[in-house]
Write a protein that holds these residues in place. Sequence first.
Motif, PDB file in Angstrom:
ATOM      1  N   UNK A 405      44.893  -2.766 -15.169  1.00 22.83           N
ATOM      2  CA  UNK A 405      44.082  -2.369 -16.329  1.00 22.83           C
ATOM      3  C   UNK A 405      43.740  -3.616 -17.157  1.00 22.83           C
ATOM      4  N   UNK A 406      42.449  -3.913 -17.244  1.00 21.58           N
ATOM      5  CA  UNK A 406      41.986  -5.058 -18.040  1.00 21.58           C
ATOM      6  C   UNK A 406      41.674  -4.573 -19.446  1.00 21.58           C
ATOM      7  N   UNK A 407      42.312  -5.175 -20.486  1.00 23.36           N
ATOM      8  CA  UNK A 407      42.073  -4.688 -21.853  1.00 23.36           C
ATOM      9  C   UNK A 407      40.619  -4.892 -22.284  1.00 23.36           C
ATOM     10  N   UNK A 408      40.088  -3.900 -22.979  1.00 25.84           N
ATOM     11  CA  UNK A 408      38.689  -3.967 -23.414  1.00 25.84           C
ATOM     12  C   UNK A 408      38.504  -5.035 -24.491  1.00 25.84           C
ATOM     13  N   UNK A 409      37.472  -5.860 -24.295  1.00 27.25           N
ATOM     14  CA  UNK A 409      37.150  -6.935 -25.224  1.00 27.25           C
ATOM     15  C   UNK A 409      35.820  -6.590 -25.909  1.00 27.25           C
TER      16      UNK A 409
END
Length: 477
Positions: A405-409
């Motif tokens: 899961x890539x954190x939202x930027x």
Amino acid sequence: MKVLFAASEAVPFVKTGGLADVIGSLPKELAKLGTDVRVMLPKYEDIPLHYKERMERIAEFQLQMGWRQLYCGVWKLDMNGVIFYFIDNEFYFTRKGCYGYGDDAERFAFYCRAVLDSLQHIDFVPDVLHCHDWQAGMIPVLYRAHFSHQPAYAHIRTVMTVHNLKYQGVFGKEQFQDYFALGEEHFSGYALELHGGASFMKGGLLYSDFITTVSPTYAEEIQTPYYGEFLDGLLRSQQYRLQGIINGLDYDEFDPMTDPHVTTHYRDSLTKKQLNKLKLQERLGLPVRKDIPLIALVTRLVDQKGIALIDRVIAELMELDLQWVVLGTGEPQFERLFRWAADAYPDKLSANLLFDEALARQIYAGSDLFLMPSLFEPCGIGQLIAMRYRSVPIVRETGGLKDTVTPYNEATGEGTGFSFANYNAHDMLHTIRRAVRLYHEPDVWDKLMANMKKKDFSWRKSAQQYAELYGRLAAGV
């Protein structure tokens, strides 16, 4: 390349956790790459009758376990192009469930011995024997002690995969000496000894040719005291033959376009996904509203899954303009927590304290957000299913959750979910508040959907990594 998986459970035959999903789906993907991969399981009572009726008994023999002469049968079933073998002994395996019996040490000692002894009876000698979790952990030990010097088996290489280091198969030293007929040299501090007894898991780690675990981050974490379950020193010493390979997801099994449990099939249509949400709200007795985000928790209700964080801030969570659906069973205090919350906030939270696969799929399809605040998570499958069904994950940055899961930027528009680093209830609360705020920004939600669409969490890449590993081992590299 011939590979034999030794594991204690596999979908669709029997399942208690994520191990079964891996053993049910990874061999299919390896077979596509040209690997002759087969699987050996215990023949449990709980295997559905329609599978048992299709099995063919291919061998029966007497097995020597310590001083015991024991019956062992081997049954065979071809499932989706993969051959499964089932080790049969009614005394050990014809009982409800897989684990939790007072004689589990003896039951899985028999299983480990049977896997090796059956090779001469099934007309299949693998190049690689791939052992999964503690229940198969003594196979590399027995291979090294009793089989590696025999010409027919000398070429076999062993791999041990750790799916969850917390479960180590620790039993009394006397039991190990009784069941395995091993000399005293196997019970020194550097060998099987652990916590005053001896450990199946430690045996697999020390005596196998290679160790894998189910995500790169978890491979790093288990070399530290916090996650290492008293085996971190051993794992640091073996890091040259330790690799983390992320688990995949069976994209045929988990597909919102074809899932028979999903009311309205969809792929990337938020409009169609919303129809599933409205149907789910109706089924659960929650107010039927498109505009309110629905957050899901599909999990075992145990400490590992971070439920204590929810307990700590439950009042603040219930103040949010948000609906909750909980599905799972577990520790009594956590079941009580969600029963209380469902009674106190009937328009906010639906507690379903059971396991229901059909409802789980409807929850993945109908939820907007999916929460996994785990204390530790070797890989995790929930976040992978959630993203496949376009439910945005909220996770703690640990193990496979951090890897997938890539954190939202908000500045760049990159990311597939929301995450927090510390095991802290208010960090989780802050992250959920942020997710709820951004849910009401359509542009952000469209970006999250588009980013998830680009990700491929199928088994393809991971299976290639395993195939390469097998090749290196077989070549002696």
